[in-house]
Design a protein around this motif. Structure first.
Motif, PDB file in Angstrom:
ATOM      1  N   LEU A 143      93.315   3.812  87.260  1.00  0.00           N
ATOM      2  CA  LEU A 143      92.579   4.043  86.014  1.00  0.00           C
ATOM      3  C   LEU A 143      91.520   3.348  86.027  1.00  0.00           C
ATOM      4  CD1 LEU A 143      92.341   5.331  83.643  1.00  0.00           C
ATOM      5  CD2 LEU A 143      92.002   2.945  82.607  1.00  0.00           C
ATOM      6  N   GLY A 144      90.635   2.535  87.413  1.00  0.00           N
ATOM      7  CA  GLY A 144      89.986   2.361  87.787  1.00  0.00           C
ATOM      8  C   GLY A 144      88.930   3.092  88.683  1.00  0.00           C
ATOM      9  N   ALA A 145      90.477   3.554  89.634  1.00  0.00           N
ATOM     10  CA  ALA A 145      89.777   4.552  90.168  1.00  0.00           C
ATOM     11  C   ALA A 145      88.988   5.836  90.153  1.00  0.00           C
ATOM     12  CB  ALA A 145      91.066   4.780  91.226  1.00  0.00           C
ATOM     13  N   LYS A 146      89.895   6.301  88.357  1.00  0.00           N
ATOM     14  CA  LYS A 146      89.309   8.333  88.047  1.00  0.00           C
ATOM     15  C   LYS A 146      88.005   7.047  88.109  1.00  0.00           C
ATOM     16  CE  LYS A 146      93.557   9.437  86.793  1.00  0.00           C
ATOM     17  NZ  LYS A 146      95.359   9.535  85.892  1.00  0.00           N
ATOM     18  N   LEU A 147      87.510   6.026  86.751  1.00  0.00           N
ATOM     19  CA  LEU A 147      86.556   6.172  86.395  1.00  0.00           C
ATOM     20  C   LEU A 147      85.614   5.575  88.147  1.00  0.00           C
ATOM     21  CD1 LEU A 147      87.471   3.159  83.933  1.00  0.00           C
ATOM     22  CD2 LEU A 147      86.089   4.851  83.066  1.00  0.00           C
ATOM     23  N   LEU A 148      85.658   5.157  88.561  1.00  0.00           N
ATOM     24  CA  LEU A 148      85.420   5.125  89.705  1.00  0.00           C
ATOM     25  C   LEU A 148      84.440   6.399  90.192  1.00  0.00           C
ATOM     26  CD1 LEU A 148      82.810   3.599  92.389  1.00  0.00           C
ATOM     27  CD2 LEU A 148      84.893   3.162  93.186  1.00  0.00           C
ATOM     28  N   ARG A 149      85.887   6.794  90.417  1.00  0.00           N
ATOM     29  CA  ARG A 149      85.037   8.167  91.208  1.00  0.00           C
ATOM     30  C   ARG A 149      84.101   9.071  89.910  1.00  0.00           C
ATOM     31  NH1 ARG A 149      90.304   9.921  90.688  1.00  0.00           N
ATOM     32  NH2 ARG A 149      90.530   8.669  93.055  1.00  0.00           N
ATOM     33  N   LEU A 150      84.549   9.237  89.105  1.00  0.00           N
ATOM     34  CA  LEU A 150      83.926   9.971  87.793  1.00  0.00           C
ATOM     35  C   LEU A 150      82.402   9.437  87.487  1.00  0.00           C
ATOM     36  CD1 LEU A 150      84.231  11.363  85.034  1.00  0.00           C
ATOM     37  CD2 LEU A 150      83.991  10.158  84.128  1.00  0.00           C
ATOM     38  N   ASN A 151      82.003   7.767  87.868  1.00  0.00           N
ATOM     39  CA  ASN A 151      80.684   7.439  87.819  1.00  0.00           C
ATOM     40  C   ASN A 151      80.218   8.093  88.380  1.00  0.00           C
ATOM     41  OD1 ASN A 151      81.253   6.080  85.836  1.00  0.00           O
ATOM     42  ND2 ASN A 151      82.214   4.463  86.537  1.00  0.00           N
ATOM     43  N   LYS A 152      80.105   8.219  90.113  1.00  0.00           N
ATOM     44  CA  LYS A 152      79.859   8.318  91.449  1.00  0.00           C
ATOM     45  C   LYS A 152      79.748  10.126  90.226  1.00  0.00           C
ATOM     46  CE  LYS A 152      81.637   5.699  94.729  1.00  0.00           C
ATOM     47  NZ  LYS A 152      82.279   5.533  95.899  1.00  0.00           N
ATOM     48  N   SER A 153      80.511  10.834  90.125  1.00  0.00           N
ATOM     49  CA  SER A 153      80.227  12.238  90.551  1.00  0.00           C
ATOM     50  C   SER A 153      78.871  12.478  89.529  1.00  0.00           C
ATOM     51  CB  SER A 153      81.554  13.057  90.299  1.00  0.00           C
ATOM     52  OG  SER A 153      81.873  12.700  89.020  1.00  0.00           O
ATOM     53  N   LYS A 154      79.268  11.797  88.449  1.00  0.00           N
ATOM     54  CA  LYS A 154      78.284  12.159  87.198  1.00  0.00           C
ATOM     55  C   LYS A 154      77.229  11.301  87.562  1.00  0.00           C
ATOM     56  CE  LYS A 154      80.744  14.161  84.699  1.00  0.00           C
ATOM     57  NZ  LYS A 154      80.882  15.439  84.220  1.00  0.00           N
ATOM     58  N   GLY A 155      76.745  10.284  88.384  1.00  0.00           N
ATOM     59  CA  GLY A 155      75.596   9.720  88.732  1.00  0.00           C
ATOM     60  C   GLY A 155      75.524   8.252  88.393  1.00  0.00           C
ATOM     61  N   TRP A 156      76.240   8.215  87.425  1.00  0.00           N
ATOM     62  CA  TRP A 156      76.299   6.921  86.018  1.00  0.00           C
ATOM     63  C   TRP A 156      76.506   5.634  86.855  1.00  0.00           C
ATOM     64  CZ3 TRP A 156      80.474   9.510  82.591  1.00  0.00           C
ATOM     65  CH2 TRP A 156      80.011  10.422  82.176  1.00  0.00           C
ATOM     66  N   LEU A 157      76.608   5.402  88.150  1.00  0.00           N
ATOM     67  CA  LEU A 157      76.986   4.604  89.217  1.00  0.00           C
ATOM     68  C   LEU A 157      75.761   3.944  88.803  1.00  0.00           C
ATOM     69  CD1 LEU A 157      79.483   2.061  90.120  1.00  0.00           C
ATOM     70  CD2 LEU A 157      78.712   4.182  91.868  1.00  0.00           C
ATOM     71  N   VAL A 158      75.142   3.039  88.979  1.00  0.00           N
ATOM     72  CA  VAL A 158      73.746   1.848  89.091  1.00  0.00           C
ATOM     73  C   VAL A 158      74.417   0.783  90.257  1.00  0.00           C
ATOM     74  CG1 VAL A 158      71.934   0.661  88.123  1.00  0.00           C
ATOM     75  CG2 VAL A 158      73.293   2.618  86.705  1.00  0.00           C
ATOM     76  N   PRO A 159      74.593   1.540  91.247  1.00  0.00           N
ATOM     77  CA  PRO A 159      75.207   0.191  92.325  1.00  0.00           C
ATOM     78  C   PRO A 159      73.877  -0.918  92.773  1.00  0.00           C
ATOM     79  CG  PRO A 159      73.935   1.951  93.642  1.00  0.00           C
ATOM     80  CD  PRO A 159      73.937   2.580  92.116  1.00  0.00           C
TER      81      PRO A 159
END
Length: 170
Positions: A143-159
């Motif tokens: 589930l975490g991997a799916k969320l990471l992929r989603l966050n990256k693809s949507k531009g929601w990940l703030v590194p």
């Protein structure tokens, strides 16, 4: 034969296992209610699907955990009522959770769940309980991997700040 040398399901739980299982159910109950509310707030269909998958995963976990507590005569923690369905348009814009906030909350919860599963596995002396938590851990990692992929693809990940320069390249 000792008390801990037979069918693991016939072995007694120790207090740490009882506390971990009871707390797991109580936490899942609270998160299920929160995630049902998140569904009302999200506008992103992919995120909604992940939220629904999370809810179903926690309900499935609770079914397994509740059986163990009931067999051992331990009362279950209370659960809040199911949350009603609401339309996104009916929630005032300033009162809404936005999709990046919801996704970040889910990501944090998955990370905390991975740690909790690891801790429960390490504390368990019953092989069936440790194995059950290893299965929960695997599901949360996926589930975490799916969320990471989603966050990256949507531009929601703030590194955090990225380290781009290394001393060897200077």
């Amino acid at each position: 034969m000792g008390i801990l040398s037979g069918n693991p399901k016939d072995e007694p739980l120790h207090y740490g296992e009882v506390f971990g299982i009871w707390t797991n159910i109580a936490t899942n109950n609270g998160l299920i209610a929160a995630y049902q509310t998140f569904i009302n707030h999200t506008g992103d269909k992919e995120l909604e699907n992940i939220i629904e998958e999370s809810i179903q995963g926690m309900k499935d976990e609770n079914k397994q955990l509740e059986v163990i507590l009931k067999i051992n005569g331990i009362a279950l923690p209370p659960a809040p009522p199911e949350r009603p369905v609401a339309k996104l348009e009916d929630i005032p814009p300033g009162a809404r959770f936005n999709d990046p906030e919801i996704s970040a909350a889910l990501s944090m919860d998955v990370a905390a769940g991975l740690v909790a599963c690891s801790q429960a596995m390490g504390a368990s002396i019953r092989e069936d309980v440790a194995l059950m938590y290893s299965q929960f851990h695997l599901s949360k990692a996926q589930l975490g991997a799916k969320l990471l992929r989603l966050n990256k693809s949507k531009g929601w990940l703030v590194p955090p700040p990225l380290h781009l320069n290394s001393p060897d390249k200077e």
